[in-house]
Design a protein around this motif. Structure first.
Motif, PDB file in Angstrom:
ATOM      1  N   GLU A 250       0.940  -1.221  -0.109  1.00  0.00           N
ATOM      2  CA  GLU A 250       0.026  -0.038  -0.052  1.00  0.00           C
ATOM      3  C   GLU A 250       0.757   1.342  -0.018  1.00  0.00           C
ATOM      4  OE1 GLU A 250      -4.020  -1.695   2.117  1.00  0.00           O
ATOM      5  OE2 GLU A 250      -2.629  -1.014   3.350  1.00  0.00           O
ATOM      6  N   GLY A 251       2.019   1.252  -0.753  1.00  0.00           N
ATOM      7  CA  GLY A 251       2.584   2.332  -0.692  1.00  0.00           C
ATOM      8  C   GLY A 251       3.850   2.426   0.047  1.00  0.00           C
ATOM      9  N   VAL A 252       3.856   1.676   1.268  1.00  0.00           N
ATOM     10  CA  VAL A 252       4.820   1.561   2.280  1.00  0.00           C
ATOM     11  C   VAL A 252       5.923   0.679   2.109  1.00  0.00           C
ATOM     12  CG1 VAL A 252       5.113   1.757   4.963  1.00  0.00           C
ATOM     13  CG2 VAL A 252       3.074   2.630   3.707  1.00  0.00           C
ATOM     14  N   ARG A 253       7.172   1.259   2.438  1.00  0.00           N
ATOM     15  CA  ARG A 253       8.432   0.254   2.568  1.00  0.00           C
ATOM     16  C   ARG A 253       8.514  -0.478   3.698  1.00  0.00           C
ATOM     17  NH1 ARG A 253      14.292   3.064   2.540  1.00  0.00           N
ATOM     18  NH2 ARG A 253      15.666   1.269   2.806  1.00  0.00           N
ATOM     19  N   PHE A 254       8.539  -1.918   3.599  1.00  0.00           N
ATOM     20  CA  PHE A 254       8.654  -2.895   4.706  1.00  0.00           C
ATOM     21  C   PHE A 254      10.136  -3.359   4.064  1.00  0.00           C
ATOM     22  CE2 PHE A 254       4.247  -2.305   5.055  1.00  0.00           C
ATOM     23  CZ  PHE A 254       3.915  -3.077   6.017  1.00  0.00           C
ATOM     24  N   GLU A 255      11.104  -3.079   5.295  1.00  0.00           N
ATOM     25  CA  GLU A 255      12.388  -3.668   5.126  1.00  0.00           C
ATOM     26  C   GLU A 255      12.756  -4.781   6.070  1.00  0.00           C
ATOM     27  OE1 GLU A 255      15.617  -2.995   2.590  1.00  0.00           O
ATOM     28  OE2 GLU A 255      14.146  -1.897   2.538  1.00  0.00           O
ATOM     29  N   GLU A 256      13.189  -5.883   5.464  1.00  0.00           N
ATOM     30  CA  GLU A 256      13.484  -7.040   6.406  1.00  0.00           C
ATOM     31  C   GLU A 256      15.226  -6.994   6.588  1.00  0.00           C
ATOM     32  OE1 GLU A 256      15.090  -9.809   7.140  1.00  0.00           O
ATOM     33  OE2 GLU A 256      13.430 -11.245   7.950  1.00  0.00           O
ATOM     34  N   VAL A 257      15.820  -7.096   7.776  1.00  0.00           N
ATOM     35  CA  VAL A 257      17.123  -6.436   7.743  1.00  0.00           C
ATOM     36  C   VAL A 257      17.801  -7.673   8.534  1.00  0.00           C
ATOM     37  CG1 VAL A 257      16.663  -4.192   7.570  1.00  0.00           C
ATOM     38  CG2 VAL A 257      16.814  -5.248  10.004  1.00  0.00           C
ATOM     39  N   SER A 258      17.330  -8.901   8.372  1.00  0.00           N
ATOM     40  CA  SER A 258      17.966 -10.088   9.276  1.00  0.00           C
ATOM     41  C   SER A 258      19.283 -10.206   8.542  1.00  0.00           C
ATOM     42  CB  SER A 258      17.311 -11.348   8.912  1.00  0.00           C
ATOM     43  OG  SER A 258      15.697 -11.005   9.616  1.00  0.00           O
ATOM     44  N   VAL A 259      20.389 -10.891   9.816  1.00  0.00           N
ATOM     45  CA  VAL A 259      21.316 -11.344   9.223  1.00  0.00           C
ATOM     46  C   VAL A 259      21.043 -13.103   9.067  1.00  0.00           C
ATOM     47  CG1 VAL A 259      23.749 -12.167  10.040  1.00  0.00           C
ATOM     48  CG2 VAL A 259      22.992  -9.892  10.554  1.00  0.00           C
ATOM     49  N   GLY A 260      20.388 -13.581  10.227  1.00  0.00           N
ATOM     50  CA  GLY A 260      20.034 -14.904  10.240  1.00  0.00           C
ATOM     51  C   GLY A 260      21.466 -15.944  10.649  1.00  0.00           C
ATOM     52  N   TYR A 261      21.025 -17.098  10.590  1.00  0.00           N
ATOM     53  CA  TYR A 261      22.154 -18.148  11.033  1.00  0.00           C
ATOM     54  C   TYR A 261      23.069 -18.356  10.100  1.00  0.00           C
ATOM     55  CZ  TYR A 261      18.347 -19.353  14.254  1.00  0.00           C
ATOM     56  OH  TYR A 261      17.089 -19.213  15.340  1.00  0.00           O
ATOM     57  N   PRO A 262      24.359 -18.715   9.965  1.00  0.00           N
ATOM     58  CA  PRO A 262      25.302 -19.000   9.256  1.00  0.00           C
ATOM     59  C   PRO A 262      24.950 -19.963   8.006  1.00  0.00           C
ATOM     60  CG  PRO A 262      26.350 -18.790  11.320  1.00  0.00           C
ATOM     61  CD  PRO A 262      24.913 -18.851  11.610  1.00  0.00           C
ATOM     62  N   ARG A 263      24.124 -20.861   8.256  1.00  0.00           N
ATOM     63  CA  ARG A 263      23.730 -21.827   7.317  1.00  0.00           C
ATOM     64  C   ARG A 263      22.903 -21.274   6.502  1.00  0.00           C
ATOM     65  NH1 ARG A 263      20.433 -23.485  11.859  1.00  0.00           N
ATOM     66  NH2 ARG A 263      18.373 -23.256  11.461  1.00  0.00           N
ATOM     67  N   GLU A 264      22.182 -20.243   6.706  1.00  0.00           N
ATOM     68  CA  GLU A 264      21.351 -19.377   5.836  1.00  0.00           C
ATOM     69  C   GLU A 264      22.150 -18.283   5.048  1.00  0.00           C
ATOM     70  OE1 GLU A 264      17.281 -19.444   8.574  1.00  0.00           O
ATOM     71  OE2 GLU A 264      18.865 -17.827   8.964  1.00  0.00           O
ATOM     72  N   TRP A 265      22.830 -17.573   5.771  1.00  0.00           N
ATOM     73  CA  TRP A 265      23.625 -16.572   5.087  1.00  0.00           C
ATOM     74  C   TRP A 265      24.873 -17.053   4.124  1.00  0.00           C
ATOM     75  CZ3 TRP A 265      28.554 -16.202   6.404  1.00  0.00           C
ATOM     76  CH2 TRP A 265      29.127 -16.327   7.693  1.00  0.00           C
ATOM     77  N   ARG A 266      25.407 -18.149   4.453  1.00  0.00           N
ATOM     78  CA  ARG A 266      26.291 -18.593   3.526  1.00  0.00           C
ATOM     79  C   ARG A 266      25.682 -18.972   2.099  1.00  0.00           C
ATOM     80  NH1 ARG A 266      27.398 -22.475   7.855  1.00  0.00           N
ATOM     81  NH2 ARG A 266      29.231 -21.656   9.344  1.00  0.00           N
ATOM     82  N   LYS A 267      24.326 -19.277   1.928  1.00  0.00           N
ATOM     83  CA  LYS A 267      23.860 -19.714   0.598  1.00  0.00           C
ATOM     84  C   LYS A 267      23.563 -18.269  -0.199  1.00  0.00           C
ATOM     85  CE  LYS A 267      21.523 -23.325   2.714  1.00  0.00           C
ATOM     86  NZ  LYS A 267      20.017 -23.905   2.962  1.00  0.00           N
ATOM     87  N   ARG A 268      23.812 -16.926   0.367  1.00  0.00           N
ATOM     88  CA  ARG A 268      23.319 -15.933  -0.413  1.00  0.00           C
ATOM     89  C   ARG A 268      24.619 -15.332  -1.038  1.00  0.00           C
ATOM     90  NH1 ARG A 268      20.544 -14.089   5.173  1.00  0.00           N
ATOM     91  NH2 ARG A 268      18.540 -15.375   4.771  1.00  0.00           N
TER      92      ARG A 268
END
Length: 286
Positions: A250-268
Motif C-alpha cells: 500500500e505504498g509503504v516500504r517494508f524492510e527486512e534486515v536479518s542476518v540470520g544463521y550462518p547456514r542461511e547467509w552462507r547460501k546468499r
C-alpha cells in the motif's frame, strides 16, 4: 512525547544477529559506522543470553551515534544455558534497564527524531509480540493452528522458552503491548512521519514466502495491519523471518534486515552483516 537528536549521517538497520554463533559474533566485531553521525536500528534477536546481548549492544553503542533496540523473541527466552533466569515481563524490564545503562534507546523511552537526510522522522522501536492471528489456511482458532503446526513438526521454540508471566498467555501480553503502543504512536504530531522498528512485520504479507507457512503464527498480529497507514510510516523495519528483502505494501516500504544463521547467509551471494540503509533512501528506492 519525542526527543530530538541527529544531524548528517545515515539511519542504518540490522537484526537477527544471533551472536551465539562465532561467525555472527565476528560480524558484529567488524561493524562500523561510515560517519560519526550514523544511527543504528537493531530489530531484535541479538542473542538469548543476557551477557551476549550486553556485549553486542555495548560494542555497537560505543561506535554509533545512537543505537535503538527492539526486542526479538530470542531475547525474551528463558534459556536453560542463561544464568539470568528471569521470565516474561521481569526479563524484558531487566533488558530495558541494561539498555538504559548502555545508552541504548528502547521501546520504553521517548521516541527520538531523526533530523538527518530524509528527516525529520520519529524513530519508534516497538515491542508487540504476536497473538496467533496469522493462522494457517483452513484454521480458525489458535488451537486448530497449533494442532496443525504440531502435525507438520514446525513449532516455534517460544512455546517452551518464552514465558508471558505475569500475563496468562503470550497473546494477552501482545494485546496489552499493542494497546499501550497504539496510544503512544497516536500521540505523535500529526505531521511527523515515522520509522517503525519491530522484530515482527506489522502486516502479514512478508510471511507469504515462508517455506513453512504455519510458522506465520509466531510472526505478528492482525491488530497492527493498518498501522503503516495510520501512523505515516516512511519505512517499517523488521526481522525474524531471516529473509532479508524490500517489499512494498500500500505504498509503504517494508524492510527486512536479518542476518540470520550462518547456514542461511552462507547460501546468499551478498556478504553477510551488511547494514541496511533506511534513510536517506538508497538509489533505486522510491
Amino acid at each position: 512525547m519525542t526527543s530530538t537528536a541527529g544531524g548528517a549521517g545515515q539511519l542504518l538497520a540490522i537484526s537477527d544477529l544471533h551472536i551465539g554463533y562465532a561467525e555472527n559474533r565476528a560480524l558484529v566485531e567488524a561493524m562500523r559506522p561510515e560517519s560519526d553521525e550514523d544511527w543504528l536500528l537493531v530489530a531484535g534477536d541479538v542473542s538469548e543470553n543476557v551477557a551476549d546481548i550486553r556485549w553486542a549492544l555495548k560494542t555497537l553503542a560505543s561506535r554509533f551515534r545512537k543505537v535503538i533496540w527492539a526486542p526479538g523473541n530470542h531475547e525474551l527466552w528463558t534459556h536453560p544455558k542463561d544464568p539470568v533466569t528471569l521470565r516474561g515481563v521481569a526479563r524484558y524490564e531487566h533488558l530495558v534497564a541494561m539498555c538504559r545503562e548502555l545508552g541504548v534507546t528502547t521501546p520504553e523511552d521517548p521516541y527520538p527524531v531523526w533530523e538527518g537526510q530524509g528527516g525529520p522522522v520519529a524513530v519508534a522501536p516497538l515491542f508487540l509480540l504476536y497473538d496467533y492471528s496469522f493462522l494457517p489456511a483452513g484454521c480458525t482458532t489458535k488451537e486448530q493452528g497449533l494442532k496443525y503446526a504440531h502435525g507438520t513438526g514446525i513449532v516455534c521454540n517460544d512455546e517452551f522458552l518464552l514465558h508471558p508471566d505475569p500475563y496468562p498467555s503470550r497473546e494477552a501480553w501482545c494485546r496489552a503491548r499493542v494497546a499501550e503502543t497504539e496510544g503512544r504512536l497516536a500521540a505523535l504530531p500529526a505531521d511527523l512521519p515515522t520509522v517503525l522498528v519491530n522484530h515482527y512485520p506489522l502486516d502479514r504479507h512478508p510471511c507469504d514466502v515462508l517455506w513453512h507457512p504455519e510458522f506465520a503464527m509466531w510472526c505478528g498480529t492482525e491488530l497492527t495491519a493498518d498501522w503503516h497507514r495510520r501512523f505515516r510510516v516512511e519505512t517499517m523495519v523488521y526481522g525474524h523471518l531471516h529473509i532479508p528483502r524490500t517489499t512494498w505494501h500500500e505504498g509503504v516500504r517494508f524492510e527486512e534486515v536479518s542476518v540470520g544463521y550462518p547456514r542461511e547467509w552462507r547460501k546468499r551471494p551478498q556478504p553477510p552483516g551488511r547494514l541496511r540503509r533506511v534513510l536517506p533512501k538508497e538509489a533505486g528506492v522510491r
